[in-house]
Design a protein around this motif. Structure first.
Motif, PDB file in Angstrom:
ATOM      1  N   ALA A 101       0.822  -1.178   0.126  1.00 46.14           N
ATOM      2  CA  ALA A 101      -0.026  -0.027   0.116  1.00 46.14           C
ATOM      3  C   ALA A 101       0.809   1.430   0.164  1.00 46.14           C
ATOM      4  CB  ALA A 101      -0.907   0.120   1.213  1.00 46.14           C
ATOM      5  N   GLN A 102       2.040   1.279   0.859  1.00 48.89           N
ATOM      6  CA  GLN A 102       2.669   2.413   1.060  1.00 48.89           C
ATOM      7  C   GLN A 102       3.706   2.808  -0.330  1.00 48.89           C
ATOM      8  OE1 GLN A 102       2.472   0.009   3.113  1.00 48.89           O
ATOM      9  NE2 GLN A 102       1.774   0.481   4.896  1.00 48.89           N
ATOM     10  N   TYR A 103       4.024   1.610  -0.792  1.00 49.51           N
ATOM     11  CA  TYR A 103       4.708   1.502  -2.146  1.00 49.51           C
ATOM     12  C   TYR A 103       3.816   2.268  -3.371  1.00 49.51           C
ATOM     13  CZ  TYR A 103       7.200   0.179  -6.237  1.00 49.51           C
ATOM     14  OH  TYR A 103       7.864   0.211  -7.656  1.00 49.51           O
ATOM     15  N   ASN A 104       2.478   1.615  -3.181  1.00 55.81           N
ATOM     16  CA  ASN A 104       1.680   2.102  -4.360  1.00 55.81           C
ATOM     17  C   ASN A 104       1.483   3.809  -4.102  1.00 55.81           C
ATOM     18  OD1 ASN A 104       1.254  -0.321  -5.382  1.00 55.81           O
ATOM     19  ND2 ASN A 104      -0.536  -0.981  -4.206  1.00 55.81           N
ATOM     20  N   ASP A 105       1.393   4.152  -2.826  1.00 57.26           N
ATOM     21  CA  ASP A 105       1.155   5.611  -2.556  1.00 57.26           C
ATOM     22  C   ASP A 105       2.078   6.576  -3.174  1.00 57.26           C
ATOM     23  OD1 ASP A 105      -1.330   4.775  -1.251  1.00 57.26           O
ATOM     24  OD2 ASP A 105      -0.613   5.268   0.690  1.00 57.26           O
ATOM     25  N   VAL A 106       3.489   6.144  -2.903  1.00 58.76           N
ATOM     26  CA  VAL A 106       4.840   7.036  -3.033  1.00 58.76           C
ATOM     27  C   VAL A 106       4.810   6.956  -4.761  1.00 58.76           C
ATOM     28  CG1 VAL A 106       6.538   5.317  -2.824  1.00 58.76           C
ATOM     29  CG2 VAL A 106       7.224   7.718  -2.376  1.00 58.76           C
ATOM     30  N   THR A 107       4.654   5.788  -5.273  1.00 58.30           N
ATOM     31  CA  THR A 107       4.800   5.879  -6.768  1.00 58.30           C
ATOM     32  C   THR A 107       3.629   6.425  -7.441  1.00 58.30           C
ATOM     33  OG1 THR A 107       3.814   3.428  -7.030  1.00 58.30           O
ATOM     34  CG2 THR A 107       6.290   3.553  -6.943  1.00 58.30           C
ATOM     35  N   ASN A 108       2.588   6.231  -6.934  1.00 55.72           N
ATOM     36  CA  ASN A 108       1.412   7.096  -7.710  1.00 55.72           C
ATOM     37  C   ASN A 108       1.647   8.603  -7.317  1.00 55.72           C
ATOM     38  OD1 ASN A 108       0.191   4.891  -8.410  1.00 55.72           O
ATOM     39  ND2 ASN A 108      -1.239   4.675  -6.596  1.00 55.72           N
ATOM     40  N   ALA A 109       2.118   9.023  -6.119  1.00 56.30           N
ATOM     41  CA  ALA A 109       2.346  10.493  -5.892  1.00 56.30           C
ATOM     42  C   ALA A 109       3.330  10.951  -6.964  1.00 56.30           C
ATOM     43  CB  ALA A 109       3.021  10.507  -4.599  1.00 56.30           C
ATOM     44  N   MET A 110       4.440  10.448  -7.215  1.00 59.22           N
ATOM     45  CA  MET A 110       5.667  10.696  -7.855  1.00 59.22           C
ATOM     46  C   MET A 110       5.096  10.916  -9.493  1.00 59.22           C
ATOM     47  SD  MET A 110       8.468  11.801  -8.806  1.00 59.22           S
ATOM     48  CE  MET A 110       9.469  11.925  -7.303  1.00 59.22           C
ATOM     49  N   ARG A 111       4.275  10.021  -9.731  1.00 61.18           N
ATOM     50  CA  ARG A 111       3.737   9.998 -11.292  1.00 61.18           C
ATOM     51  C   ARG A 111       2.528  11.287 -11.407  1.00 61.18           C
ATOM     52  NH1 ARG A 111       2.396   3.770 -12.674  1.00 61.18           N
ATOM     53  NH2 ARG A 111       2.845   4.434 -14.997  1.00 61.18           N
ATOM     54  N   LEU A 112       1.930  11.470 -10.322  1.00 60.88           N
ATOM     55  CA  LEU A 112       0.913  12.204 -10.244  1.00 60.88           C
ATOM     56  C   LEU A 112       1.751  13.868 -10.322  1.00 60.88           C
ATOM     57  CD1 LEU A 112      -1.968  13.665  -9.941  1.00 60.88           C
ATOM     58  CD2 LEU A 112      -1.653  13.210  -7.642  1.00 60.88           C
ATOM     59  N   VAL A 113       2.849  14.036  -9.488  1.00 64.89           N
ATOM     60  CA  VAL A 113       3.501  15.007  -9.544  1.00 64.89           C
ATOM     61  C   VAL A 113       4.102  15.422 -11.202  1.00 64.89           C
ATOM     62  CG1 VAL A 113       5.397  16.383  -8.751  1.00 64.89           C
ATOM     63  CG2 VAL A 113       4.010  15.350  -7.065  1.00 64.89           C
ATOM     64  N   LYS A 114       4.615  14.370 -11.624  1.00 64.49           N
ATOM     65  CA  LYS A 114       5.194  14.380 -13.081  1.00 64.49           C
ATOM     66  C   LYS A 114       3.875  14.983 -14.132  1.00 64.49           C
ATOM     67  CE  LYS A 114       9.297  11.498 -12.732  1.00 64.49           C
ATOM     68  NZ  LYS A 114       9.887  10.439 -13.217  1.00 64.49           N
ATOM     69  N   SER A 115       2.676  14.363 -13.752  1.00 64.34           N
ATOM     70  CA  SER A 115       1.629  14.887 -14.474  1.00 64.34           C
ATOM     71  C   SER A 115       1.245  16.272 -14.402  1.00 64.34           C
ATOM     72  CB  SER A 115       0.588  13.702 -14.600  1.00 64.34           C
ATOM     73  OG  SER A 115      -0.198  13.995 -13.396  1.00 64.34           O
ATOM     74  N   LYS A 116       1.630  16.769 -13.362  1.00 63.06           N
ATOM     75  CA  LYS A 116       1.328  18.061 -13.026  1.00 63.06           C
ATOM     76  C   LYS A 116       2.345  19.087 -13.554  1.00 63.06           C
ATOM     77  CE  LYS A 116      -2.840  17.384 -10.735  1.00 63.06           C
ATOM     78  NZ  LYS A 116      -4.195  17.828 -11.321  1.00 63.06           N
ATOM     79  N   ALA A 117       3.277  18.708 -14.123  1.00 65.17           N
ATOM     80  CA  ALA A 117       4.730  19.538 -14.369  1.00 65.17           C
ATOM     81  C   ALA A 117       4.381  20.745 -15.007  1.00 65.17           C
ATOM     82  CB  ALA A 117       5.565  18.633 -14.664  1.00 65.17           C
ATOM     83  N   ALA A 118       3.813  20.512 -16.038  1.00 65.19           N
ATOM     84  CA  ALA A 118       3.392  21.749 -17.050  1.00 65.19           C
ATOM     85  C   ALA A 118       2.602  22.652 -16.367  1.00 65.19           C
ATOM     86  CB  ALA A 118       2.784  21.241 -18.374  1.00 65.19           C
TER      87      ALA A 118
END
Length: 283
Positions: A101-118
């Motif tokens: 669960a925690q690993y899913n949270d951190v990986t999802n968070a990083m990918r979400l932040v990257k998707s917000k980069a622009a």
């Protein structure tokens, strides 16, 4: 001065919208779900870089004040966008959330932040991770266990979970050696975890040529999470020729955070800023 900084999140984003059953604190009566808090960089110093912050707490609570909000305040003053992760936990009754669960949270968070980069005006290739204690372990899983990008996917899954750099502060690393932090191990994997599972989540064994440049911070008198955790990770980085730097202080114990009242310990945040810039300038 670090001690005078304060930050207020400008935006909260739930990691799993519409899934209220995914409580942060497991069996505790806390009305909270996994999410990130976004702190914008100081406008006149914005540098296009960002840092995902994972507070510690032994995988049973989150030390958000001194290992989250205070950390975000420092980095936003330096021109970074800061994102504090509120990830899922376990509790003393072992009725909360365990790996992955925690690993899913951190990986999802990083990918979400990257998707917000622009939208956030940051460079998706200049987003790193910073973790303390058990949050350091979580950050180290992000640095060593990557989910590849799906170019034809939608939303965050288009992005790799790999951070551009990692900063691990008195991190839990090993879950199988004698110097492991037993509380974090049990809270993450449960009391009946096999030796194989403990070994697989000892992230020094996960370091590879794809691991990003890493900075480690520890104190030699840490009785909670012994300094050997950082040492084995550093040696694994060297073995794989990953750029690495390590600062070991002769005092501080465990959980000093930004150490605002200690003129020696509180050197590491400024050192980290210069280190990040030097690492990313080489990309």
């Amino acid at each position: 001065m670090i001690s005078s900084l304060h930050a207020t999140a400008q935006e909260r984003i739930d990691l799993y919208p519409g899934q209220p059953q995914l409580k942060i604190a497991g069996g505790r009566k806390v009305n909270d779900v996994p999410h990130i808090d976004h702190y914008k960089a100081r406008a006149d110093k914005k540098n296009g870089m960002a840092i995902l912050i994972c507070p510690g707490g032994g995988y049973t609570h989150l030390a958000v004040d001194h290992e989250g909000t205070a950390v975000a305040a420092f980095y936003t003053e330096q021109g970074f966008d800061a994102i504090v992760l509120h990830y899922r936990l376990n509790d003393v009754t072992q009725s909360g959330s365990r790996y992955p669960a925690q690993y899913n949270d951190v990986t999802n968070a990083m990918r979400l932040v990257k998707s917000k980069a622009a939208a956030w005006q940051i460079d998706p290739e200049k987003i790193g991770v910073l973790g303390f204690s058990a949050g350091g372990h979580l950050a180290s899983t992000l640095a060593t266990m990557h989910i590849p990008a799906k170019p034809n996917g939608s939303g965050p899954e288009k992005w790799s979970s790999r951070p551009a750099f990692a900063i691990l502060v008195y991190p839990v690393i090993s879950m199988s050696e004698s110097f492991r932090h037993n509380g974090s191990t049990v809270n993450l994997l449960g009391p009946d975890a096999t030796a194989e599972m403990k070994d697989s989540l000892s992230t020094d064994k996960r370091v590879s040529a794809a691991t990003p440049p890493t900075m480690l911070v520890h104190s030699s008198d840490d009785k909670g999470v012994p300094v050997e955790n950082s040492l084995v990770f550093f040696n694994a980085l060297r073995k794989h020729k990953i750029p690495a730097t390590m600062h070991i202080y002769d005092h501080g114990g465990h959980g000093f955070g930004m150490a605002p009242k200690d003129p020696v310990l509180n050197s590491w945040p400024a050192l980290s800023v210069e280190w990040i810039k030097s690492v990313l300038d080489k990309k």
